[in-house]
Write a protein that holds these residues in place. Structure first.
Motif, PDB file in Angstrom:
ATOM      1  N   ILE A 181       0.840  -1.214   0.000  1.00 50.31           N
ATOM      2  CA  ILE A 181       0.000   0.000   0.000  1.00 50.31           C
ATOM      3  C   ILE A 181       0.874   1.263   0.000  1.00 50.31           C
ATOM      4  O   ILE A 181       0.457   2.321  -0.463  1.00 50.31           O
ATOM      5  N   GLY A 182       2.105   1.145   0.512  1.00 47.05           N
ATOM      6  CA  GLY A 182       3.008   2.299   0.460  1.00 47.05           C
ATOM      7  C   GLY A 182       3.651   2.667   1.791  1.00 47.05           C
ATOM      8  O   GLY A 182       4.402   3.640   1.879  1.00 47.05           O
ATOM      9  N   PHE A 183       3.363   1.897   2.847  1.00 54.52           N
ATOM     10  CA  PHE A 183       3.983   2.171   4.147  1.00 54.52           C
ATOM     11  C   PHE A 183       5.324   1.458   4.240  1.00 54.52           C
ATOM     12  O   PHE A 183       5.544   0.433   3.587  1.00 54.52           O
ATOM     13  N   THR A 184       6.211   1.996   5.082  1.00 53.16           N
ATOM     14  CA  THR A 184       7.512   1.335   5.231  1.00 53.16           C
ATOM     15  C   THR A 184       7.789   1.010   6.699  1.00 53.16           C
ATOM     16  O   THR A 184       7.239   1.644   7.611  1.00 53.16           O
ATOM     17  N   PHE A 185       8.623   0.006   6.896  1.00 63.98           N
ATOM     18  CA  PHE A 185       9.000  -0.465   8.230  1.00 63.98           C
ATOM     19  C   PHE A 185      10.521  -0.508   8.304  1.00 63.98           C
ATOM     20  O   PHE A 185      11.191  -0.584   7.283  1.00 63.98           O
ATOM     21  N   TYR A 186      11.039  -0.466   9.516  1.00 64.24           N
ATOM     22  CA  TYR A 186      12.476  -0.677   9.703  1.00 64.24           C
ATOM     23  C   TYR A 186      12.672  -1.691  10.826  1.00 64.24           C
ATOM     24  O   TYR A 186      11.756  -1.906  11.635  1.00 64.24           O
ATOM     25  N   GLN A 187      13.815  -2.323  10.866  1.00 67.97           N
ATOM     26  CA  GLN A 187      14.119  -3.301  11.910  1.00 67.97           C
ATOM     27  C   GLN A 187      14.402  -2.549  13.221  1.00 67.97           C
ATOM     28  O   GLN A 187      15.193  -1.606  13.240  1.00 67.97           O
ATOM     29  N   ALA A 188      13.711  -2.936  14.303  1.00 63.65           N
ATOM     30  CA  ALA A 188      13.936  -2.296  15.613  1.00 63.65           C
ATOM     31  C   ALA A 188      15.413  -2.369  15.978  1.00 63.65           C
ATOM     32  O   ALA A 188      16.119  -3.282  15.551  1.00 63.65           O
ATOM     33  N   LYS A 189      15.868  -1.381  16.799  1.00 59.10           N
ATOM     34  CA  LYS A 189      17.298  -1.339  17.125  1.00 59.10           C
ATOM     35  C   LYS A 189      17.673  -2.406  18.150  1.00 59.10           C
ATOM     36  O   LYS A 189      18.730  -3.004  18.072  1.00 59.10           O
ATOM     37  N   LYS A 190      16.768  -2.628  19.149  1.00 62.39           N
ATOM     38  CA  LYS A 190      17.180  -3.521  20.254  1.00 62.39           C
ATOM     39  C   LYS A 190      16.370  -4.811  20.363  1.00 62.39           C
ATOM     40  O   LYS A 190      16.658  -5.633  21.225  1.00 62.39           O
ATOM     41  N   ILE A 191      15.318  -4.947  19.557  1.00 60.84           N
ATOM     42  CA  ILE A 191      14.509  -6.173  19.610  1.00 60.84           C
ATOM     43  C   ILE A 191      14.309  -6.686  18.179  1.00 60.84           C
ATOM     44  O   ILE A 191      14.548  -5.952  17.215  1.00 60.84           O
ATOM     45  N   ARG A 192      13.816  -7.932  18.062  1.00 61.57           N
ATOM     46  CA  ARG A 192      13.669  -8.518  16.719  1.00 61.57           C
ATOM     47  C   ARG A 192      12.222  -8.336  16.252  1.00 61.57           C
ATOM     48  O   ARG A 192      11.419  -9.261  16.271  1.00 61.57           O
ATOM     49  N   VAL A 193      11.899  -7.083  15.893  1.00 66.64           N
ATOM     50  CA  VAL A 193      10.516  -6.705  15.581  1.00 66.64           C
ATOM     51  C   VAL A 193      10.542  -5.604  14.529  1.00 66.64           C
ATOM     52  O   VAL A 193      11.436  -4.749  14.556  1.00 66.64           O
TER      53      VAL A 193
END
Ligand SMILES: Cc1cc2nc3c(=O)[nH]c(=O)nc-3n(C[C@H](O)[C@H](O)[C@H](O)COP(=O)(O)O)c2cc1C
Length: 171
Positions: A81-93
Protein backbone atom coordinates in the motif's frame (compact mmCIF):
# COMPACT_ATOMS: atom_id res chain seq x y z
CA UNK A 1 0.30 0.11 16.65
CA UNK A 2 1.79 -2.93 18.34
CA UNK A 3 4.41 -4.75 16.26
CA UNK A 4 5.67 -8.22 17.04
CA UNK A 5 7.34 -11.31 15.62
CA UNK A 6 6.79 -14.90 16.71
CA UNK A 7 4.61 -17.90 15.85
CA UNK A 8 2.64 -15.87 13.30
CA UNK A 9 5.68 -14.09 11.83
CA UNK A 10 6.16 -10.31 11.65
CA UNK A 11 2.86 -8.65 12.56
CA UNK A 12 1.14 -5.36 13.41
CA UNK A 13 -2.14 -4.63 15.22
CA UNK A 14 -3.96 -1.48 16.26
CA UNK A 15 -4.23 -0.95 20.01
CA UNK A 16 -5.83 2.15 21.46
CA UNK A 17 -5.58 0.80 25.02
CA UNK A 18 -1.91 1.69 25.41
CA UNK A 19 -0.65 3.67 28.40
CA UNK A 20 2.57 5.06 29.78
CA UNK A 21 2.83 3.73 33.35
CA UNK A 22 6.03 5.35 34.63
CA UNK A 23 9.06 7.34 33.53
CA UNK A 24 11.38 5.67 36.05
CA UNK A 25 11.68 2.87 35.19
CA UNK A 26 10.28 3.74 31.74
CA UNK A 27 7.30 1.39 31.47
CA UNK A 28 4.15 1.08 29.39
CA UNK A 29 1.17 -1.24 29.25
CA UNK A 30 -1.04 -2.44 26.44
CA UNK A 31 -4.31 -4.33 26.82
CA UNK A 32 -4.53 -7.03 24.15
CA UNK A 33 -7.16 -9.64 23.28
CA UNK A 34 -6.06 -13.21 24.04
CA UNK A 35 -7.20 -14.38 20.60
CA UNK A 36 -4.97 -12.01 18.63
CA UNK A 37 -1.93 -13.13 16.66
CA UNK A 38 -0.06 -10.33 18.44
CA UNK A 39 -0.70 -11.89 21.84
CA UNK A 40 0.64 -15.29 20.69
CA UNK A 41 3.68 -13.62 19.11
CA UNK A 42 4.55 -11.64 22.24
CA UNK A 43 3.96 -14.58 24.56
CA UNK A 44 6.63 -16.42 22.58
CA UNK A 45 9.16 -13.64 21.92
CA UNK A 46 8.65 -11.57 25.14
CA UNK A 47 9.19 -8.32 23.19
CA UNK A 48 7.10 -5.84 21.19
CA UNK A 49 7.19 -2.49 19.45
CA UNK A 50 4.76 0.39 20.00
CA UNK A 51 4.34 3.00 17.27
CA UNK A 52 2.15 6.05 17.67
CA UNK A 53 0.71 6.60 14.17
CA UNK A 54 1.15 9.96 12.51
CA UNK A 55 -1.91 11.67 11.06
CA UNK A 56 -0.87 10.32 7.62
CA UNK A 57 -1.19 6.69 8.79
CA UNK A 58 -4.93 6.18 9.35
CA UNK A 59 -5.08 3.51 6.61
CA UNK A 60 -2.42 1.57 8.48
CA UNK A 61 -4.48 1.76 11.70
CA UNK A 62 -7.58 0.62 9.87
CA UNK A 63 -5.92 -2.36 8.13
CA UNK A 64 -4.01 -3.40 11.27
CA UNK A 65 -7.17 -3.30 13.37
CA UNK A 66 -9.41 -5.13 10.89
CA UNK A 67 -7.35 -8.11 9.75
CA UNK A 68 -5.48 -10.72 11.79
CA UNK A 69 -1.92 -11.86 11.31
CA UNK A 70 -3.23 -15.42 11.74
CA UNK A 71 -4.22 -15.39 8.07
CA UNK A 72 -2.97 -12.11 6.50
CA UNK A 73 0.61 -10.84 6.19
CA UNK A 74 -0.30 -7.26 7.16
CA UNK A 75 3.31 -6.07 7.06
CA UNK A 76 3.61 -7.15 3.39
CA UNK A 77 0.14 -5.77 2.52
CA UNK A 78 0.92 -2.41 4.15
CA UNK A 79 4.27 -2.37 2.32
CA UNK A 80 2.43 -2.77 -0.99
CA UNK A 81 0.00 0.00 0.00
CA UNK A 82 3.01 2.30 0.46
CA UNK A 83 3.98 2.17 4.15
CA UNK A 84 7.51 1.33 5.23
CA UNK A 85 9.00 -0.46 8.23
CA UNK A 86 12.48 -0.68 9.70
CA UNK A 87 14.12 -3.30 11.91
CA UNK A 88 13.94 -2.30 15.61
CA UNK A 89 17.30 -1.34 17.12
CA UNK A 90 17.18 -3.52 20.25
CA UNK A 91 14.51 -6.17 19.61
CA UNK A 92 13.67 -8.52 16.72
CA UNK A 93 10.52 -6.71 15.58
CA UNK A 94 9.54 -4.47 12.62
CA UNK A 95 8.85 -0.83 13.52
CA UNK A 96 6.67 1.69 11.64
CA UNK A 97 8.69 4.26 9.68
CA UNK A 98 7.56 7.92 9.84
CA UNK A 99 5.40 7.35 12.96
CA UNK A 100 4.94 10.13 15.52
CA UNK A 101 6.79 8.01 18.10
CA UNK A 102 8.43 4.58 18.23
CA UNK A 103 9.08 2.59 21.39
CA UNK A 104 10.80 -0.79 21.83
CA UNK A 105 9.74 -2.90 24.82
CA UNK A 106 10.73 -6.06 26.64
CA UNK A 107 7.81 -7.86 28.25
CA UNK A 108 8.11 -7.69 32.03
CA UNK A 109 4.67 -8.69 33.39
CA UNK A 110 1.28 -9.98 32.26
CA UNK A 111 -2.01 -9.45 34.08
CA UNK A 112 -5.18 -11.17 32.86
CA UNK A 113 -8.43 -9.16 32.78
CA UNK A 114 -11.18 -11.37 31.36
CA UNK A 115 -10.74 -11.66 27.61
CA UNK A 116 -7.82 -9.21 27.58
CA UNK A 117 -4.33 -9.38 29.02
CA UNK A 118 -2.41 -6.33 30.14
CA UNK A 119 1.11 -6.70 28.81
CA UNK A 120 3.57 -4.54 30.72
CA UNK A 121 6.75 -3.64 28.90
CA UNK A 122 10.01 -2.11 29.98
CA UNK A 123 10.98 0.59 27.46
CA UNK A 124 14.50 -0.02 26.17
CA UNK A 125 14.51 2.34 23.16
CA UNK A 126 12.33 5.27 22.10
CA UNK A 127 12.25 8.08 19.58
CA UNK A 128 9.87 10.85 18.52
CA UNK A 129 9.66 12.34 15.03
CA UNK A 130 7.76 15.57 15.59
CA UNK A 131 4.97 14.42 13.26
CA UNK A 132 1.36 15.10 14.32
CA UNK A 133 -0.13 12.04 16.04
CA UNK A 134 -3.28 10.36 14.76
CA UNK A 135 -6.27 10.38 17.14
CA UNK A 136 -9.05 7.78 17.31
CA UNK A 137 -12.32 9.09 18.75
CA UNK A 138 -15.96 8.04 18.36
CA UNK A 139 -14.94 5.29 15.94
CA UNK A 140 -13.22 7.69 13.52
CA UNK A 141 -9.70 9.00 12.87
CA UNK A 142 -8.86 12.65 13.60
CA UNK A 143 -5.88 14.94 13.50
CA UNK A 144 -4.92 16.78 16.70
CA UNK A 145 -3.60 20.01 15.22
CA UNK A 146 -6.31 22.36 16.50
CA UNK A 147 -5.21 23.94 19.78
CA UNK A 148 -7.98 25.03 22.15
CA UNK A 149 -8.05 28.74 22.98
CA UNK A 150 -6.74 29.51 26.46
CA UNK A 151 -9.46 30.90 28.75
CA UNK A 152 -9.26 34.63 29.54
CA UNK A 153 -7.01 35.94 32.30
CA UNK A 154 -10.17 36.98 34.18
CA UNK A 155 -11.62 33.43 34.03
CA UNK A 156 -8.30 31.85 35.03
CA UNK A 157 -8.05 34.28 37.98
CA UNK A 158 -11.55 33.25 39.07
CA UNK A 159 -10.60 29.55 38.90
CA UNK A 160 -7.38 30.17 40.90
CA UNK A 161 -9.35 32.03 43.60
CA UNK A 162 -11.92 29.24 43.89
CA UNK A 163 -9.22 26.54 44.13
CA UNK A 164 -7.29 28.62 46.72
CA UNK A 165 -10.45 29.03 48.81
CA UNK A 166 -10.62 25.22 49.02
CA UNK A 167 -7.13 24.78 50.48
CA UNK A 168 -7.52 22.20 53.25
CA UNK A 169 -5.82 24.44 55.88
CA UNK A 170 -8.55 27.10 55.28
CA UNK A 171 -11.31 24.75 56.41
C1 LIG B 1 -8.48 1.87 16.18
C2 LIG B 1 -8.44 0.47 16.73
C3 LIG B 1 -8.01 0.27 18.03
C4 LIG B 1 -7.94 -1.03 18.59
N1 LIG B 1 -7.50 -1.19 19.87
C5 LIG B 1 -7.37 -2.44 20.38
C6 LIG B 1 -6.84 -2.64 21.70
O1 LIG B 1 -6.47 -1.70 22.41
N2 LIG B 1 -6.76 -3.92 22.16
C7 LIG B 1 -7.15 -5.01 21.40
O2 LIG B 1 -7.03 -6.15 21.87
N3 LIG B 1 -7.64 -4.85 20.14
C8 LIG B 1 -7.76 -3.60 19.62
N4 LIG B 1 -8.23 -3.42 18.35
C9 LIG B 1 -8.57 -4.63 17.54
C10 LIG B 1 -7.31 -5.35 17.00
O3 LIG B 1 -6.45 -4.42 16.36
C11 LIG B 1 -7.77 -6.45 16.04
O4 LIG B 1 -8.38 -7.49 16.80
C12 LIG B 1 -6.65 -7.01 15.17
O5 LIG B 1 -7.24 -7.73 14.11
C13 LIG B 1 -5.69 -7.95 15.91
O6 LIG B 1 -4.67 -8.29 15.01
P1 LIG B 1 -3.75 -9.59 15.16
O7 LIG B 1 -4.66 -10.78 15.33
O8 LIG B 1 -2.99 -9.62 13.88
O9 LIG B 1 -2.87 -9.40 16.35
C14 LIG B 1 -8.34 -2.15 17.79
C15 LIG B 1 -8.79 -1.94 16.48
C16 LIG B 1 -8.85 -0.65 15.96
C17 LIG B 1 -9.33 -0.43 14.55
Amino acid sequence: MITSDGVYGPNIMSAEWTYLLAYKPATLAVSIGKDTATFSNIRESKEFGVSLCSSEQSVMASVSGTYTGKNVDKIAALGEIGFTFYQAKKIRVPMVSFAAANIECELSQQIIFGENTLLIGGIIESSVSGKDPLAYHRGAYWTMNHRLERSSEEDRKKVREIVESHRKENR
